[in-house]
Design a protein around this motif. Structure first.
Motif, PDB file in Angstrom:
ATOM      1  N   ALA A   1     -47.910 -67.565  35.846  1.00 40.05           N
ATOM      2  CA  ALA A   1     -46.777 -66.525  35.300  1.00 40.05           C
ATOM      3  C   ALA A   1     -46.026 -67.240  34.211  1.00 40.05           C
ATOM      4  N   HIS A   2     -45.808 -68.539  34.167  1.00 38.22           N
ATOM      5  CA  HIS A   2     -45.064 -69.065  32.974  1.00 38.22           C
ATOM      6  C   HIS A   2     -46.068 -69.184  31.630  1.00 38.22           C
TER       7      HIS A   2
ATOM      8  N   ALA B   1     -44.942 -67.311  28.366  1.00 44.01           N
ATOM      9  CA  ALA B   1     -45.028 -68.041  27.043  1.00 44.01           C
ATOM     10  C   ALA B   1     -45.692 -67.249  26.114  1.00 44.01           C
ATOM     11  N   ALA B   2     -46.883 -66.827  26.288  1.00 44.11           N
ATOM     12  CA  ALA B   2     -47.510 -65.840  25.227  1.00 44.11           C
ATOM     13  C   ALA B   2     -47.050 -64.679  24.824  1.00 44.11           C
ATOM     14  N   TYR B   3     -45.947 -63.979  26.000  1.00 40.10           N
ATOM     15  CA  TYR B   3     -45.442 -62.882  25.501  1.00 40.10           C
ATOM     16  C   TYR B   3     -44.347 -63.180  24.719  1.00 40.10           C
ATOM     17  N   ARG B   4     -43.652 -64.066  24.879  1.00 39.21           N
ATOM     18  CA  ARG B   4     -42.650 -64.614  23.914  1.00 39.21           C
ATOM     19  C   ARG B   4     -43.236 -64.917  22.417  1.00 39.21           C
ATOM     20  N   ASP B   5     -44.448 -65.371  22.334  1.00 46.94           N
ATOM     21  CA  ASP B   5     -45.021 -65.792  21.137  1.00 46.94           C
ATOM     22  C   ASP B   5     -45.599 -64.511  20.382  1.00 46.94           C
ATOM     23  N   THR B   6     -45.653 -63.498  21.077  1.00 49.33           N
ATOM     24  CA  THR B   6     -46.183 -61.971  20.269  1.00 49.33           C
ATOM     25  C   THR B   6     -44.928 -61.374  19.518  1.00 49.33           C
ATOM     26  N   PRO B   7     -45.244 -61.112  18.168  1.00 51.39           N
ATOM     27  CA  PRO B   7     -43.930 -60.365  17.563  1.00 51.39           C
ATOM     28  C   PRO B   7     -44.116 -59.010  18.126  1.00 51.39           C
ATOM     29  N   LEU B   8     -42.855 -58.485  18.125  1.00 55.52           N
ATOM     30  CA  LEU B   8     -42.515 -57.087  18.799  1.00 55.52           C
ATOM     31  C   LEU B   8     -42.878 -56.101  17.750  1.00 55.52           C
TER      32      LEU B   8
END
Length: 403
Positions: free
Chosen positions: A322-323, A327-334
């Motif tokens: 889950a962590h 982290a991968a979700y936070r590094d991906t630009p929206l």
């Protein structure tokens, strides 16, 4: 017939179980005296009286012996006061290491006096729920037809007992009036309730048995089925046409009774709780049994610890995944989305009303009143035609200037 006092779980073949009622004031003293006497004579290996929780209305006794000299039997008797009537109800369960045999001693007579009378302090062999019925005795059916029907129905509802109905073809002599239960093997003697119908009650008893789906032959006997009827129960097989009440052993009847008692019978109400108390709360152990119990307890703890460790590892692995996903979700630009006009459902009611009026607004010239509606007529050269001509002139002039 419906019977809520039983469930469909069968009674184990290694179990002997009975329930009754003691009418005297001090049943616990009677049980202690009887157990001491049997331990002194060697019939019992040992017995004990586990301490009951404070305020508990129950008294518990445990005893162990070897049936046939080699098969270990553990038995537990529970006494409970009856608030609605005098006396105490007793429940006795005994479990052997092998399937129970009818020729083994009756557990009831190892806890209670053999003669059925507690030294003048009351009888212990009373039926647990139906007043007036006793084990090992001849129980005459009531003369009133409705009362007879009620008694047989209530007795058959109690799956702790085996109910036997005997019709006397003729009035028996002294030997014939003795109970048939005295001739039964010890293991069946305290589980059978014997009902007797006189010669004149033949039609009445069969009318009373109609609800149970059986009938007694004239001068014969029938075993009443439990509810639900056990698997393999045959109404004809457990109906005996002739029973001679002359003091001799009715071989055909006793064969049917042994076969009937061996059928998988429904578990009566309260037996599950009594059996759990015998197996899980047993205290009368040898040193070897205590060691084995502690080994089983350690094994259960080990299995529980392994399950907890496995669960912890699975939880840790799921948390790490889950962590990583977070982290991968936070590094991906929206993605930048185009600005959209707010839809009508996101506007306020006032804005929606204003927009509706704007769509309905008419041109300015269409709002002027007609000449015939009380307004002065237009002067020559005025009006729409003149306005058109003036407009044309202006356009022409403009065009000429551009030329």
């Amino acid at each position: 017939m419906s019977n809520s006092a039983t469930d469909r779980a069968p009674v184990p073949q290694t179990l002997w179980a009975a329930r009754g009622r003691h009418t005297g004031p001090d049943p616990d003293d009677v049980v202690r005296r009887t157990l001491r006497r049997h331990r002194t004579s060697g019939d019992l290996d040992d017995f004990t009286e586990p301490s009951a929780p404070e305020g508990s209305p129950h008294r518990v006794f445990e005893a162990r012996w070897r049936a046939g000299g080699k098969v270990t039997v553990r038995a537990r008797l529970t006494l409970a006061a009856l608030p609605e009537r005098p006396g105490h109800e007793w429940t006795l369960v005994a479990e052997a290491e092998e399937p129970w045999r009818a020729e083994w001693p009756s557990p009831a007579t190892l806890f209670w006096p053999e003669d059925g009378v507690s030294g003048g302090d009351g009888d212990w062999d009373q039926h647990p729920t139906v007043s007036g019925l006793r084990f090992r005795q001849v129980n005459a059916l009531p003369l009133d037809d409705k009362e007879m029907r009620r008694r047989l129905r209530d007795a058959a509802r109690e799956a702790w007992c085996v109910n036997l109905v005997v019709h006397e073809a003729m009035t028996p002599d002294e030997r014939g009036r003795l109970p048939l239960a005295r001739l039964l093997p010890p293991g069946l003697r305290h589980r059978v309730i014997e009902h007797r119908a006189t010669p004149q009650q033949f039609r009445a008893v069969n009318w009373a048995l109609k609800d149970l789906g059986v009938e007694v032959p004239r001068g014969g006997a029938v075993l009443l089925p439990w509810d639900p009827a056990p698997a393999g129960y045959d109404r004809q097989a457990y109906s005996v046409r002739s029973v001679f009440l002359d003091g001799s052993e009715p071989a055909e009847l006793f064969t049917a009774l042994r076969d009937f008692a061996a059928l998988p019978r429904p578990r009566p109400r309260g037996l599950g709780e009594a059996l759990t108390g015998l197996r899980e709360n047993w205290t009368l152990m040898t040193a070897r049994e205590e060691l084995e119990r502690e080994r089983r307890r350690v094994e259960r703890y080990r299995e529980a610890l392994e399950a907890m460790t496995k669960s912890r590892d699975l939880y840790r692995e799921a948390a790490e995944q889950a962590h990583e996903a977070l982290a991968a979700y936070r590094d991906t630009p929206l993605p930048v989305l185009p600005q959209q006009r707010p839809s009508a459902r996101n506007q306020s009611p006032l804005q929606q009303l204003t927009r509706s009026f704007e769509r309905l607004r008419l041109p300015a010239w269409a709002q002027r009143p007609e000449a015939g509606e009380g307004m002065p007529r237009s002067a020559p050269g005025s009006g729409p035609e003149a306005a058109g001509e003036a407009s044309g002139s202006v356009s022409a002039a403009g065009d000429g200037d551009r030329v």
